[in-house]
Enzyme design. Sequence first.
Site, PDB file in Angstrom:
ATOM      1  N   SER A 186       0.840  -1.192   0.000  1.00  0.00           N
ATOM      2  CA  SER A 186       0.000   0.000   0.000  1.00  0.00           C
ATOM      3  C   SER A 186       0.874   1.240   0.000  1.00  0.00           C
ATOM      4  O   SER A 186       2.020   1.210   0.468  1.00  0.00           O
ATOM      5  CB  SER A 186      -0.917  -0.006   1.232  1.00  0.00           C
ATOM      6  OG  SER A 186      -1.850   1.052   1.157  1.00  0.00           O
ATOM      7  N   ASP A 187       0.325   2.325  -0.520  1.00  0.00           N
ATOM      8  CA  ASP A 187       1.018   3.598  -0.475  1.00  0.00           C
ATOM      9  C   ASP A 187      -0.012   4.710  -0.380  1.00  0.00           C
ATOM     10  O   ASP A 187      -1.065   4.636  -1.020  1.00  0.00           O
ATOM     11  CB  ASP A 187       1.904   3.806  -1.702  1.00  0.00           C
ATOM     12  CG  ASP A 187       2.876   4.952  -1.484  1.00  0.00           C
ATOM     13  OD1 ASP A 187       3.843   4.767  -0.717  1.00  0.00           O
ATOM     14  OD2 ASP A 187       2.640   6.044  -2.031  1.00  0.00           O
ATOM     15  N   THR A 188       0.292   5.716   0.418  1.00  0.00           N
ATOM     16  CA  THR A 188      -0.626   6.840   0.635  1.00  0.00           C
ATOM     17  C   THR A 188       0.090   8.145   0.344  1.00  0.00           C
ATOM     18  O   THR A 188       1.222   8.349   0.794  1.00  0.00           O
ATOM     19  CB  THR A 188      -1.129   6.853   2.100  1.00  0.00           C
ATOM     20  OG1 THR A 188      -1.800   5.618   2.360  1.00  0.00           O
ATOM     21  CG2 THR A 188      -2.090   8.007   2.342  1.00  0.00           C
ATOM     22  N   ALA A 196      -3.318   3.668  -2.514  1.00  0.00           N
ATOM     23  CA  ALA A 196      -3.398   2.488  -3.378  1.00  0.00           C
ATOM     24  C   ALA A 196      -3.180   1.255  -2.526  1.00  0.00           C
ATOM     25  O   ALA A 196      -2.351   1.255  -1.614  1.00  0.00           O
ATOM     26  CB  ALA A 196      -2.337   2.551  -4.469  1.00  0.00           C
TER      27      ALA A 196
END
Length: 194
Positions: free
Chosen positions: A67-69, A104
């Site tokens: 995940s990436d924010t 994501a």
Amino acid sequence: MNVVLASQSPRRLELLKQIGISPEVHPAHIDETPLSEETPEDYVNRLARNKAEAVAQHYPGALVIGSDTSVVIDNQILGKPESSDHFFTMFKRLSGAQHQVMTAVAISDGQQTRSEVVITQVSFYPVNKREMERYWLSGEPQDKAGGYGIQGLGALFVKEIKGSYSAVVGLPIAETGKILEKFGFSAWTQGSVE
């Protein structure tokens, strides 16, 4: 079926535990430099996929969640604050304004990777200098995208949120569950979809 979280974020781990998933944790170490001409949405999607795929190589047969924010304002990514000056510059932009949090989630089984980007609109109340100073001194902003954590003291600045709260924290839970189901894993049964 084993689930692995390709992140050292305690917030992402807590969100997975909230739906009964206790993954093994194996942080991914990848280059997070944005590519030229890459949109913020493409950037978070690429990083989430790269994290999941990098860690999936070590866990054959497991489902690896990456995940990436990113916090985005005026189509510009606000990263983690590098200094107090950087933090104050970012927070002046966020104060009284609306921004997007793009998160994501990508899941890989080593053979294929599925991903989704969730975009949440967040509006801040106006934030004065004293509030910014107190917040910085709390230590909370230092390791957070955009310099704030909605699950902590940062919630004091949030006027409105439209979209996924869990995505702003760091992992869109509903979307994660739906992608896991596409791989045959159910959060309800902690195993194969019946």
